[in-house]
Design an enzyme around this catalytic site. Structure first.
Site, PDB file in Angstrom:
ATOM      1  N   ASN A 267     -57.589  13.938   4.572  1.00 13.63           N
ATOM      2  CA  ASN A 267     -56.168  13.789   4.227  1.00 13.63           C
ATOM      3  C   ASN A 267     -55.521  15.109   3.798  1.00 13.63           C
ATOM      4  OD1 ASN A 267     -57.450  14.000   1.793  1.00 13.63           O
ATOM      5  ND2 ASN A 267     -57.037  11.903   1.126  1.00 13.63           N
TER       6      ASN A 267
ATOM      7  N   ARG B  23     -55.159  17.175  -9.192  1.00  8.53           N
ATOM      8  CA  ARG B  23     -55.593  16.140 -10.127  1.00  8.53           C
ATOM      9  C   ARG B  23     -54.766  16.275 -11.392  1.00  8.53           C
ATOM     10  NH1 ARG B  23     -57.051  13.757  -6.464  1.00  8.53           N
ATOM     11  NH2 ARG B  23     -59.148  13.144  -5.859  1.00  8.53           N
TER      12      ARG B  23
ATOM     13  N   GLN C 119     -55.278   6.873 -14.027  1.00  5.14           N
ATOM     14  CA  GLN C 119     -54.658   6.113 -12.948  1.00  5.14           C
ATOM     15  C   GLN C 119     -55.174   4.683 -12.937  1.00  5.14           C
ATOM     16  OE1 GLN C 119     -53.847   9.879  -9.951  1.00  5.14           O
ATOM     17  NE2 GLN C 119     -54.919   8.139  -9.170  1.00  5.14           N
TER      18      GLN C 119
ATOM     19  N   HIS D 282     -49.919   7.974  -6.935  1.00  2.87           N
ATOM     20  CA  HIS D 282     -50.892   8.748  -6.142  1.00  2.87           C
ATOM     21  C   HIS D 282     -50.930   8.221  -4.696  1.00  2.87           C
ATOM     22  CE1 HIS D 282     -55.208  10.618  -6.169  1.00  2.87           C
ATOM     23  NE2 HIS D 282     -54.488  11.017  -5.140  1.00  2.87           N
TER      24      HIS D 282
END
Ligand code: NAI
Length: 358
Positions: free
Chosen positions: A117, A256, A285, A309
């Protein structure tokens, strides 16, 4: 064999959109394949606390699949309970939610679908840089409210052309960001990374390496964070480092959340030292409803480009990391060698240099 996957819940979206492969509902598209070979496949989003599916099933799972988007935090305590665990697969990129040192110690391999990704994230970074520099979010919000006051937006809108942009980390994503910034005619592209780019690669994007982090940040109008989270990057962008940023700089973090100190970032926005902060990663998260970065604003009430995210979980990315996860498991089950670039922790040792200088 028991294979446990901790994925995010997709709800209605996942039942009507089968390409949302990385969800609890669509299970990375590997249930039939695993069950046809007699394996047990447990998929859940329940990951916190002793009663969670994650903590219950980790005790006898041999393979654990997790995703950075809804991280099942495999702490050293859980590693100690995971007596049968041999392989952790990150469906995506970024394995900091696994205690990598504990994995090394216990002979558990950690693999990720490297590269799956990185374009997705690099595109998001460029978008986020532009939306901060051009003051896009407040402009859109003004229109939705029914207002129209061009000067209120234009007073804090700039061109990216002529600005200095720097990336902390010039690996797969950081380098792709630099490549994508080239046509914007920035004043300079800089990078900070303990691993220097090969000369030809640096030349191809006309990027200059700055070896000292404080010196690096003091030269940038825009800073983008593209390094993994590890012992050397936890809280790297803190109140002390922020003091060395140019006044009015923009900061984008899609790496992050915990690399940037959330309270220091919010304070720098409120004081006007930072003009904007954008990204999709959070120190916890899902981020709690009252997380300071949901609503932190600059002195003009803008400068916040935060989203959940998702930069690395576009439908295109999901197709790639679902098929990459399957290949890794296929290799494991058949005893075939893994692709070297996917191995973060091999048996008993780190195989990558990206998670800190060891
Ligand atoms: P990569 O391994 O290709 O590159 C990472 C680079 O960071 C390496 O060049 C490494 O030397 C450098 N680095 C490590 N520690 C550093 C430090 N202390 N200071 C400066 N540079 C340092 O990794 P890639 O594919 O570029 O991904 C980077 C990170 O992006 C991942 O580890 C992950 O945390 C995050 N990510 C976020 C996604 C999202 O959806 N928001 C999706 C994919 C990755």
């Amino acid at each position: 064999m028991k294979i446990l996957a901790i994925l995010y819940k997709g709800g209605n979206a996942a039942t009507s959109e089968p390409r949302l492969l990385g969800t609890v509902e669509n299970q990375l598209g590997i249930r039939k394949w695993l069950e046809s070979q007699g394996h047990e496949y447990i998929v859940s989003d329940s990951k916190e606390g002793a009663d969670s599916d994650f903590q219950k099933h980790i005790a006898d799972a041999e393979i654990l699949i997790t995703t950075p988007f809804h991280p099942g935090y495999l702490t050293a305590d859980l590693v100690a309970k995971a007596k049968k665990l041999k392989l952790c697969v990150t469906a995506g990129v970024g394995s900091d939610h696994i205690d990598l040192n504990a994995a090394v110690k216990n002979g558990i391999q950690v693999l990720e679908v490297s590269g799956s990704n990185v374009v997705s994230v690099a595109e998001h970074v460029v978008m986020s840089i532009l939306l901060l520099v051009r003051n896009f979010v407040p402009a859109h919000e003004m229109i939705e409210r029914g207002d129209w006051m061009v000067s209120d937006i234009a007073r804090n809108a700039f061109d990216l052309e002529g600005k200095v942009v720097g990336t902390i980390g010039a690996g797969r994503i950081g380098y792709r960001v630099l490549q994508r910034l080239m046509p914007f005619d920035c004043k300079e592209l800089l990078y900070f990374d303990y691993a220097p780019l090969p000369e030809a690669a640096a030349k191809a994007v006309n990027a200059r390496r700055v070896e000292d982090l404080k010196d690096f940040v003091s030269q940038c109008d825009v800073i983008t964070v593209n390094c993994p989270l590890h012992e050397g990057t936890l809280g790297l962008v803190n109140a002390d480092l922020l003091k060395h940023f140019k006044k009015g700089a923009w900061l984008v973090n899609t790496a992050r959340g915990a690399i940037c100190d959330k309270d220091a970032v919010a304070a720098a926005l409120a004081s006007g030292h930072l003009n904007g902060y954008a990204g999709d990663v959070w120190n916890v998260q899902p981020a709690p409803k009252d997380h300071v970065l949901r609503t932190a604003k600059n002195t003009l009430g803008g400068g916040n480009g935060m989203v959940p995210h998702y930069s690395g979980t576009t439908l295109d990315a999901q197709a790639r990391y679902a098929s990459g996860t399957k290949s890794i498991i296929e290799n494991y089950l058949s005893g075939k060698a893994q692709e070297p670039q996917n191995i973060i922790v091999g048996i008993g040792k780190f195989e990558t240099k990206a998670y800190g200088q060891r």
